[in-house]
Design a protein around this motif. Structure first.
Motif, PDB file in Angstrom:
ATOM      1  N   VAL A 115       0.841  -1.194   0.000  1.00  0.00           N
ATOM      2  CA  VAL A 115       0.000   0.000   0.000  1.00  0.00           C
ATOM      3  C   VAL A 115       0.877   1.245   0.000  1.00  0.00           C
ATOM      4  CG1 VAL A 115      -1.574   1.395   1.371  1.00  0.00           C
ATOM      5  CG2 VAL A 115      -1.985  -1.045   1.134  1.00  0.00           C
ATOM      6  N   ILE A 116       0.647   2.127  -0.974  1.00  0.00           N
ATOM      7  CA  ILE A 116       1.418   3.370  -1.033  1.00  0.00           C
ATOM      8  C   ILE A 116       0.486   4.545  -0.767  1.00  0.00           C
ATOM      9  CG2 ILE A 116       2.689   4.925  -2.553  1.00  0.00           C
ATOM     10  CD1 ILE A 116       3.786   2.537  -4.014  1.00  0.00           C
ATOM     11  N   GLY A 117       0.852   5.371   0.205  1.00  0.00           N
ATOM     12  CA  GLY A 117       0.107   6.602   0.431  1.00  0.00           C
ATOM     13  C   GLY A 117       0.835   7.736  -0.262  1.00  0.00           C
ATOM     14  N   THR A 118       0.126   8.572  -1.009  1.00  0.00           N
ATOM     15  CA  THR A 118       0.830   9.614  -1.771  1.00  0.00           C
ATOM     16  C   THR A 118       0.746  10.966  -1.087  1.00  0.00           C
ATOM     17  OG1 THR A 118      -1.157   9.964  -3.050  1.00  0.00           O
ATOM     18  CG2 THR A 118       0.498   8.506  -3.982  1.00  0.00           C
ATOM     19  N   GLU A 119       0.194  10.996   0.103  1.00  0.00           N
ATOM     20  CA  GLU A 119       0.091  12.258   0.830  1.00  0.00           C
ATOM     21  C   GLU A 119      -0.317  11.882   2.247  1.00  0.00           C
ATOM     22  OE1 GLU A 119      -2.605  16.219   0.196  1.00  0.00           O
ATOM     23  OE2 GLU A 119      -1.758  15.284  -1.561  1.00  0.00           O
ATOM     24  N   ARG A 120       0.263  12.564   3.233  1.00  0.00           N
ATOM     25  CA  ARG A 120      -0.257  12.334   4.578  1.00  0.00           C
ATOM     26  C   ARG A 120      -1.536  13.140   4.680  1.00  0.00           C
ATOM     27  NH1 ARG A 120       1.453   9.618   9.154  1.00  0.00           N
ATOM     28  NH2 ARG A 120       3.605   8.957   8.912  1.00  0.00           N
ATOM     29  N   HIS A 121      -2.548  12.513   5.131  1.00  0.00           N
ATOM     30  CA  HIS A 121      -3.819  13.212   5.238  1.00  0.00           C
ATOM     31  C   HIS A 121      -3.833  14.116   6.463  1.00  0.00           C
ATOM     32  CE1 HIS A 121      -8.099  13.810   5.700  1.00  0.00           C
ATOM     33  NE2 HIS A 121      -8.074  13.749   4.399  1.00  0.00           N
ATOM     34  N   SER A 122      -4.746  15.072   6.485  1.00  0.00           N
ATOM     35  CA  SER A 122      -4.764  15.966   7.634  1.00  0.00           C
ATOM     36  C   SER A 122      -5.205  15.238   8.900  1.00  0.00           C
ATOM     37  CB  SER A 122      -5.672  17.158   7.374  1.00  0.00           C
ATOM     38  OG  SER A 122      -6.947  16.695   7.041  1.00  0.00           O
ATOM     39  N   SER A 123      -5.750  14.056   8.750  1.00  0.00           N
ATOM     40  CA  SER A 123      -6.100  13.310   9.946  1.00  0.00           C
ATOM     41  C   SER A 123      -5.368  11.968   9.945  1.00  0.00           C
ATOM     42  CB  SER A 123      -7.614  13.125   9.996  1.00  0.00           C
ATOM     43  OG  SER A 123      -7.932  11.852  10.467  1.00  0.00           O
ATOM     44  N   ARG A 124      -4.769  11.647  11.072  1.00  0.00           N
ATOM     45  CA  ARG A 124      -3.991  10.406  11.167  1.00  0.00           C
ATOM     46  C   ARG A 124      -4.871   9.194  10.900  1.00  0.00           C
ATOM     47  NH1 ARG A 124      -2.408  10.967  17.082  1.00  0.00           N
ATOM     48  NH2 ARG A 124      -4.251  12.271  16.978  1.00  0.00           N
ATOM     49  N   ARG A 125      -6.122   9.359  11.267  1.00  0.00           N
ATOM     50  CA  ARG A 125      -7.069   8.270  11.122  1.00  0.00           C
ATOM     51  C   ARG A 125      -7.153   7.779   9.670  1.00  0.00           C
ATOM     52  NH1 ARG A 125     -12.271   9.239   9.958  1.00  0.00           N
ATOM     53  NH2 ARG A 125     -11.863  11.418  10.309  1.00  0.00           N
ATOM     54  N   VAL A 126      -7.190   8.734   8.749  1.00  0.00           N
ATOM     55  CA  VAL A 126      -7.326   8.356   7.348  1.00  0.00           C
ATOM     56  C   VAL A 126      -6.078   7.617   6.873  1.00  0.00           C
ATOM     57  CG1 VAL A 126      -7.728   9.228   5.030  1.00  0.00           C
ATOM     58  CG2 VAL A 126      -8.899  10.259   6.969  1.00  0.00           C
ATOM     59  N   ASP A 127      -4.925   8.032   7.381  1.00  0.00           N
ATOM     60  CA  ASP A 127      -3.697   7.323   7.041  1.00  0.00           C
ATOM     61  C   ASP A 127      -3.726   5.889   7.566  1.00  0.00           C
ATOM     62  OD1 ASP A 127      -2.857   9.662   5.964  1.00  0.00           O
ATOM     63  OD2 ASP A 127      -1.488  10.198   7.600  1.00  0.00           O
ATOM     64  N   ARG A 128      -4.186   5.749   8.773  1.00  0.00           N
ATOM     65  CA  ARG A 128      -4.257   4.401   9.360  1.00  0.00           C
ATOM     66  C   ARG A 128      -5.218   3.528   8.566  1.00  0.00           C
ATOM     67  NH1 ARG A 128      -5.930   4.428  15.335  1.00  0.00           N
ATOM     68  NH2 ARG A 128      -5.405   2.252  15.162  1.00  0.00           N
ATOM     69  N   GLN A 129      -6.301   4.161   8.134  1.00  0.00           N
ATOM     70  CA  GLN A 129      -7.300   3.447   7.354  1.00  0.00           C
ATOM     71  C   GLN A 129      -6.660   2.874   6.084  1.00  0.00           C
ATOM     72  OE1 GLN A 129     -10.520   3.554   8.562  1.00  0.00           O
ATOM     73  NE2 GLN A 129     -11.048   1.972   7.092  1.00  0.00           N
ATOM     74  N   LEU A 130      -5.848   3.719   5.442  1.00  0.00           N
ATOM     75  CA  LEU A 130      -5.207   3.301   4.192  1.00  0.00           C
ATOM     76  C   LEU A 130      -4.223   2.159   4.452  1.00  0.00           C
ATOM     77  CD1 LEU A 130      -4.884   3.833   1.165  1.00  0.00           C
ATOM     78  CD2 LEU A 130      -3.052   5.415   1.735  1.00  0.00           C
ATOM     79  N   ARG A 131      -3.389   2.319   5.455  1.00  0.00           N
ATOM     80  CA  ARG A 131      -2.434   1.255   5.778  1.00  0.00           C
ATOM     81  C   ARG A 131      -3.163  -0.054   6.043  1.00  0.00           C
ATOM     82  NH1 ARG A 131       2.694   3.423   6.876  1.00  0.00           N
ATOM     83  NH2 ARG A 131       2.766   5.328   8.118  1.00  0.00           N
TER      84      ARG A 131
END
Ligand code: ADP
Ligand code: MG
Length: 983
Positions: free
Chosen positions: A700-716
């Motif tokens: 899984v590659i995230g191309t931007e850290r989201h303004s909320s950590r939650r969304v990043d965790r969701q992606l991971r």
């Protein structure tokens, strides 16, 4: 020391909670094992037994008094028998309950009244019983799942084999949900199945359990998928769909369990309580329990915009359309100005005049924060630092005035972080050279004083003069507001980033999910401003029929619970707003996911190139890659770059849920490359294809850290489900929104710079996780504040809404419309007469206004002589009695059923029309108080106070209007039925 021990304490609390639940899980499993020796009928039998027990706490449905009065004795006997049998079941708990009902209206009415009294004890009695049967009931569900294993069920048109029996961690989750907690369980842990436990248990009450999903597709999928299990146990399941007609909705709500999205539930509530004109039109039957899947998405992301039902568009051009051409020109002028500023800045930099350059950069930022050249400047860390230094200097008290001077050199000033726009003097002169003041809101205080002091004006004239001032001021405020919203629409809201335009509609893109938010609108006219900007029809918002925030909708439920993979970062908000606590639940199998350090780049371009190389590398081995983006636009850019690199891939833009689910489900196949906005396809399982585990699982590659950590965790969390291998990594750049808007960009930038040069030197990438997280925390807090603010304002409305909806429901449900009509009329007369008397001079009372009103509104002639001598209280009683009597007299001949129906209608129409006007007034007030907030007053306090006054007025007007309608109704029906008799 403190920072070290804090997480331990927190962990401890969760540990303790889990420890308390474990013995229950053991108990469930013991019972389940014993159930394995039973037949399947045992399960349905237990279900029926529990349902039967709980049925005693159902609401009572009995005929109204007037219906009873029209019944003959055998019919009454039947009713009495039914009630008796219901009462029998309650006799143990409530010994005083009437036992032998006779077949009379009186006896039945008394029984109904008694029932009403004991009803308040039902929730706790119910809860106690549910708690007692929980282990056995959960065992029944688990055992049913076991029995179902291997059988084929059809979900969304595909045959699937049921292969699930609840794991222990799922039982823990189920217990947590019943307790009203948010169960935090990682993606892929099987939350859908977890929910079956509390849903089954609570559905036994027969009061209806609502399961809320993030989209229509999931509602349907889960209602069919889990429906197999519920059906097996003998419970009914319904599903709400978009555009479903009311009859079908009612059927869905009548089921033991109802699946649907938050919008479907919320809009049904608004239609039921704000618009239905008879009880039969209502579709919901109460708010007992809601279990929300992906609860963060529903209660946090979706909670930013309220649900609104608006009316049809009015004719004529909209103010936004009127102002638009000039604003467009103004924006162009400002852009030209900013081009010049950018050129000047460049020159100043070349000359080495940093202080001049800093000032120019600051001006540029205030003028056009998304100016291309400005963004390019900001790619250079030294320029970012320069700007930051300049900003800091101007924030000091001594320079506050200077910043205003700086702004005055612009046409308007934009505050990107605060999402605000201010028209400046230069802009005002451009818009109205002859009268630039027409864009400032006048302070009417002094004018009021002048009117008060003017002895030549009568009281009435003063009132009129003040009213006029008020109107002028409001019109001004409206214009200023429209212009500010248009400026925001042009300068801060980008097409395809913040919204999309399709089929003549502007649809918001949810920033975190990339999802289009159908039916939602930005509030305070911003949405209309964007519509004007995009040349699509500007929808009328003045005609709001009903509105509620998601927060206040879900607060209606007696019980609320939720589940998500990512709840902990938002725990404070869940607790403060919904009284929901988050309980993280361990995974079934240990997680094998590898979270790599972030890779940091100076520019977006460099970042995207690095993403492409990473994809190429993984793809060459056949490892599937899922790339998450923060916007539709980023998805498209990446897709173009992948095309150029000749990597075949699929793009998901959060448009079609069903298709999306099908695509995402394949994202784990060997060789798959999927580009997706952050949460597209949420809720769909990504299973690994053959041989993929050996390649390292999904990357899984995230191309931007989201303004909320939650969304990043969701992606991971999209990889490494249920003990699968997997890997995640974020690629970020200094140009990302999070970096640009962070309050300490300098710190991040310099650390990044160091790390980048360090990385260049020895090829290592240093983790910036901490700094990025700090930035994210700050943004999260700001977002929370914003949501809280929306809610604070809606809370004012909520009180009013509760009262009005309460009144509406009383009218819809009352057994005795006549009593309500009498009360309404009496209250109206009381209020009016008290008003007249309090205004009269003590020694020289002027009865004329009172006499006139009584004649025109009530149709009675008051005798001045009598008025002089009578005691006001006595007089009031006389008038009320007289009107009530004549009202009854007039309606004597009309059929009872018709009169009831018409009385209901008269009172409802009065409420509805005035309430809608009131909603518009409150909207206007909200805009107004924001504008006034420049005058140091807290807009919320102002809104509360003035809103309260408006509401008091509303209540009085409703009574008057309803009284007017009722009296008209009486004389209308009298005429009709006496002439009908005559002819
Ligand atoms: P979540 O919503 O937690 O991300 P889902 O409910 O979508 O997870 O389930 C993920 C996958 O796990 C599904 O394919 C489901 O069939 C499977 N699953 C869930 N519970 C079990 C179980 N107890 N045994 C076997 N498979 C399960
Ligand atoms: Mg799910």
């Amino acid at each position: 020391m403190i920072t070290w021990s804090l997480p331990k304490i927190l962990g401890g609390k969760n540990e303790r909670e889990l420890k308390k639940i474990r013995p229950i899980v053991r108990r469930i499993n013991e019972i389940e094992i014993s159930l394995q020796g039973e037949t399947a009928e045992k399960l349905t039998m237990l279900t029926r037994k529990w349902q039967e027990h709980l049925a005693r706490y159902h609401p009572l449905s009995a005929p109204t008094k007037s219906e009873l009065e029209s019944y003959d004795t055998p019919a009454l006997e039947k009713i009495a028998k039914t009630l008796e049998s219901r009462f029998l079941a309650l006799a143990d708990e409530f010994p005083a309950i009437p036992r032998n009902l006779s077949a009379t209206v009186d006896s039945i009415e008394k029984a109904k009244a008694f029932f009403q009294e004991i009803e308040s004890h039902f929730p706790s009695a119910r809860a106690k019983y549910l708690q007692k049967i929980l282990p056995e009931a959960y065992a029944v569900v688990k055992n049913a799942a076991r029995r179902l294993s291997g059988s084929k069920i059809v979900v969304n048109g595909h045959a699937e084999t049921w292969q699930m029996v609840h794991f222990d961690v799922q039982l823990i989750g189920g217990v947590a949900l019943h307790r009203g907690l948010i169960a935090e369980m990682q993606t892929g842990e099987g939350k859908t199945l977890v929910a079956t436990l509390p849903v089954y248990l609570n559905a036994l009450t027969g009061l209806g359990v609502h399961v809320v999903t993030v989209n229509d597709y999931l509602a349907k999928r889960d209602s069919e998928w889990m429906g197999a299990l519920f059906g097996f146990l003998g419970l009914t399941v319904g599903c709400l769909e978009n555009q479903m007609p009311p009859t079908k909705r009612r059927t869905a709500y009548a089921c033991d369990i109802t699946y649907g999205t938050n919008s479907e539930f919320g809009f049904d509530y608004l239609r039921d309580n704000g618009m239905a004109t008879t009880k039969d039109e209502q579709v919901q039957r109460g708010h007992y329990m809601a279990i929300i899947d992906e609860v963060d998405s529903v209660l946090i992301d979706d909670a930013r915009t309220p649900l609104i039902i608006t009316g049809a568009s009015e004719q004529g051009p909209h103010p936004f359309d009127i102002h638009k051409p000039k604003i467009e020109k103004l924006v162009r002028l400002q852009t030209e100005l900013c081009n010049q500023l950018a050129a000047d800045a460049k020159q100043a930099l070349e000359k080495g005049d940093t202080s001049a350059a800093g000032l120019l950069l600051l001006k540029l930022k205030l003028g056009q924060p998304r100016h291309r050249q400005f963004l390019r400047f900001m790619e250079k860390p030294e320029l970012r630092r320069l700007l930051e230094k300049t900003e800091l200097r101007y924030q000091q008290q001594a320079f506050r005035k200077d910043i205003f001077k700086l702004k005055e050199q612009l046409y308007f000033a934009i505050d990107e972080k605060g999402r605000d726009a201010d028209l400046m003097e230069k802009g005002r002169i451009f818009l109205a050279p002859d009268d630039p003041d027409s864009f400032t809101i006048p302070d009417i205080g002094p004018n009021f004083a002048a009117i008060d002091a003017d002895a030549s004006l009568s009281r009435e004239e003063k009132k009129i003069a003040k009213q006029k001032l008020h109107e002028q001021r409001n019109a001004r405020a409206g214009t200023v507001h429209s212009i500010s919203q248009l400026l925001k629409a042009y300068c801060l809201h980008e097409r395809d980033v913040h919204y999309v335009v399709r089929d003549g509609k502007v649809t918001i893109i949810d920033e975190s999910t990339g999802r289009e938010m159908e039916g939602r609108r930005w509030s305070d006219g911003l949405h209309q401003a964007v519509e004007a900007k995009e040349n699509v029809a500007v929808e009328d918002e003045n005609h709001t029929f009903a509105t509620i925030t998601i927060q206040n909708y879900f607060r209606l439920y007696e019980k609320l619970a939720g589940m998500t993979g990512t709840g902990e970062t938002e725990a404070a908000e869940f607790h403060d707003i919904y009284q929901l606590d988050v309980l993280p639940i361990p995974t079934n199998a240990p997680s094998l996911r590898i979270d790599e350090n972030d890779q940091i780049f100076r520019t977006r371009r460099e970042k995207f190139q690095a993403v492409i190389s990473a994809v190429e590398k993984a793809h060459s081995s056949g490892q599937p890659v899922l790339i998450g983006t923060a916007s539709v636009e980023a998805s498209e850019t990446l897709s173009r770059m992948l095309q150029r690199a000749k990597i075949s891939h699929t793009v998901l833009n959060a448009k079609y849920h069903e298709q999306e689910a099908a695509i995402v489900a394949l994202a784990g196949e060997a060789g798959a490359v999927t580009v997706s906005t952050n949460m597209a396809g949420r809720g769909t399982d990504i299973k690994l294809g053959k041989g993929v585990a050996e390649l390292g699982g999904l990357f899984v590659i995230g191309t931007e850290r989201h303004s909320s950590r939650r969304v990043d965790r969701q992606l991971r969390g999209r990889c490494s489900r249920q003990g699968d291998p997997g890997r995640s990594q974020f690629f970020i750049s200094l140009e990302d929104d999070l970096m640009r808007n962070h309050s300490a960009p300098g710190q991040i930038a310099s650390t990044m710079e160091q790390s980048i040069s360090a990385a260049r030197k020895d090829g290592k990438v240093i983790s910036l996780g901490k700094l990025v997280e700090t930035a994210q925390r700050q943004v999260e807090q700001q977002d929370y504040k914003n949501r809280k603010r929306v809610l604070d304002f809606d809370d004012v409305m909520n009180l009013q809404r509760e009262i009005v909806y309460g009144q509406r429901n009383e009218i819809l449900n009352t057994e005795d419309t006549r009593k309500l009509a009498h009360e309404t009329i009496a209250e109206c007369i009381t209020c009016r007469m008290q008003g007249y008397f309090s205004e009269m001079e003590q020694f020289d009372p002027d009865f004329e206004p009172l006499i006139q009103w009584a004649e025109s509104s009530l149709g009675i002639i008051l005798d001045p002589g009598h008025l002089k001598t009578a005691d006001p209280r006595q007089l009031l009683a006389e008038v009320v009695d007289e009107i009530a009597e004549s009202y009854d007299q007039r309606l004597k001949k009309a059929p009872r059923v018709l009169v009831e129906q018409e009385e209901r209608r008269a009172m409802l129409v009065a409420i509805d029309s005035l309430w809608q006007e009131h909603l518009a007034d409150m909207d206007e007030l909200r805009e107004g108080v924001y504008l006034r907030s420049q005058g140091q007053k807290d807009p919320l306090v102002e809104y509360k106070n003035e809103g309260f006054k408006l509401f008091q007025k509303l209540m009085v007007s409703v009574q008057e209007q309803a009284t007017g309608y009722l009296l008209q109704l009486a004389s209308g029906l009298e005429n009709y039925f006496s002439s009908a008799k005559a002819s």
